[in-house]
Structure formats: structure tokens, C-alpha cells
Design an enzyme around this catalytic site. Sequence first.
Site, mmCIF file in Angstrom:
data_model
loop_
_atom_site.group_PDB
_atom_site.id
_atom_site.type_symbol
_atom_site.label_atom_id
_atom_site.label_comp_id
_atom_site.label_asym_id
_atom_site.label_seq_id
_atom_site.Cartn_x
_atom_site.Cartn_y
_atom_site.Cartn_z
ATOM 1 N N ARG A 1 -6.074 0.978 3.892
ATOM 2 C CA ARG A 1 -4.949 1.522 3.129
ATOM 3 C C ARG A 1 -4.590 0.625 1.952
ATOM 4 O O ARG A 1 -4.188 1.120 0.891
ATOM 5 C CB ARG A 1 -3.754 1.779 4.043
ATOM 6 C CG ARG A 1 -3.260 0.568 4.850
ATOM 7 C CD ARG A 1 -2.350 1.046 5.987
ATOM 8 N NE ARG A 1 -1.695 -0.007 6.731
ATOM 9 C CZ ARG A 1 -2.192 -0.585 7.811
ATOM 10 N NH1 ARG A 1 -3.396 -0.259 8.248
ATOM 11 N NH2 ARG A 1 -1.498 -1.502 8.472
ATOM 12 N N HIS B 1 0.621 -5.511 2.584
ATOM 13 C CA HIS B 1 1.407 -4.743 3.551
ATOM 14 C C HIS B 1 2.856 -5.220 3.590
ATOM 15 O O HIS B 1 3.186 -6.302 3.103
ATOM 16 C CB HIS B 1 0.758 -4.881 4.931
ATOM 17 C CG HIS B 1 -0.686 -4.521 4.914
ATOM 18 N ND1 HIS B 1 -1.159 -3.275 5.201
ATOM 19 C CD2 HIS B 1 -1.790 -5.270 4.579
ATOM 20 C CE1 HIS B 1 -2.479 -3.239 5.057
ATOM 21 N NE2 HIS B 1 -2.879 -4.448 4.678
ATOM 22 N N HIS C 1 0.820 -1.208 0.000
ATOM 23 C CA HIS C 1 0.000 0.000 0.000
ATOM 24 C C HIS C 1 0.861 1.268 0.000
ATOM 25 O O HIS C 1 1.995 1.276 0.497
ATOM 26 C CB HIS C 1 -0.942 0.020 1.207
ATOM 27 C CG HIS C 1 -0.234 0.098 2.534
ATOM 28 N ND1 HIS C 1 0.263 1.275 3.053
ATOM 29 C CD2 HIS C 1 0.068 -0.867 3.430
ATOM 30 C CE1 HIS C 1 0.826 1.046 4.222
ATOM 31 N NE2 HIS C 1 0.737 -0.252 4.471
#
Length: 247
Positions: free
Chosen positions: A60, A182, A9
Site C-alpha cells: 500500500r 504508514h 499511504h
Amino acid sequence: MPKLILVRHGQSEWNEKNLFTGWVDVRLSAVGEKEAKRAGQLLKESNTLPDVLYTSKLSRAIQTANIALSEADRLWIPVTRSWRLNERHYGALQGKDKAATLAEYGEEKFTTWRRSFAVPPPTISDDSEFSQKGDARYKDMDPKVIPATESLSLVIDRLLPYWEDVIAKDLLDGKTVMIAAHGNSLRGLVKHLEGISDDDIAKLNIPTGIPLVFELDDNLVPSKPSYYLDPEAAAAGAAAVANQGKK
């Protein structure tokens, strides 16, 4: 040939503030939105276009995917979300300033919590404002499964069954798969794909918002070295990730 696109992200509001985030749900910063847009432009310019998308349950990552796919004109592709792609849970460190944590506990403990393979940070209490107990995203999960802290090893333990049982099927069907997730969930997957040792994984940093591409054989083993669609920006971004905590 199966193709896998990994996108960390874009910069989040808490990345910008240098805070440990983990499972806390925060949005992209203005910089992160630009990074996500650039990711989509890179996908389009290189004609590296996904057929299906997987994301975590955190905003996100979802925002990054949506912005990137809009730029690449792929908003219409099927999407699946799973907590198994979530960031590593940082336990009691969630919400804490990284530089302040480094100053308080020293470099050895800070580095161990942040980068060791098997040592998790202290657990978070259920009544913390940064705990995920009661979060609607996870209402279908057994509450006992929701972590109170995680090491990278534990992230891999919950990630790999999802990779093998779900994501791999799309790849074996010849689809180009994009995963928007992530730093640590992607580090865990890269460790698996590239056979990186438990010690060496500490040195791997994945930059925000730059697609990383794997071309895989029929056994889902990389057939050539993975590559970033913007190698120079990726090198700079990885160096910035490595220096977090020193601000």
C-alpha cells in the site's frame, strides 16, 4: 535547506473495511488510488519534488509512492525500501474489525492498544494466517527480529537507527527526501522531529495521502512548523483517522 516529505499511504482495502492491518500486506482501495494521485498533483503544483524515495516493504505504501511520483513526473528517482518503515505490528489484532474489537473489549482497552505509547496488543501466533513468519519480504531478516506485536515505542526503536544511519545522509547532502509509509511509523518520526511527549503523541493523527512537509536545518531540526500541502483536507482526514473504531 534539507526538505522532508512524509506521505501516509492512501486508503487501503482494509482501511475501507475498518480492520486492523499492521504488517498484513493489502492493496489500496479505489479511494486510496485517488488519494495517491492527488498527493502527486500536490507535489507537482507546489513544486515540492523529491530527489529520492524511501518506502516500507508493504504494497500500500509502494503503490501510493508509485502513483504519486507518476503524477509528479518523478518515477525515475532512486528508491530504497526497508521493513523499518513498516506500519506498527498489531499482533493478534491484525485482521480484526476495529468496531467489533471496541465493542468486545471496551473503550479503555481498545484505546490503550491503539493509541498508548508503550503498551502493545497481545502477540500474534506464528500459525495465524495474519502472521509474517515465512513472508518472502523478510527472508533476509533474522526471524527473531520479526515482531509478533509492537507498541509505538517499539516502532520508534527500530525506526530511528534507520533514520539516523541512512535517511539522514541524503538530507544532509541537500536532497529532498520523500518517505511513503504508514500512520504509526510516520507518527514515530514526527514525534522525534517535533519533540512530542509520550502522552501527547496519542493525539496526533496523520491523514492518508496528503503530503506533510518539513523544512530542516543542518542539524535536521525543523526550521519552521511543518505543513500539509492541503491543510483543509488534512484536518478532515486526521479527524476521520481519530474516529476509526466508531463505525
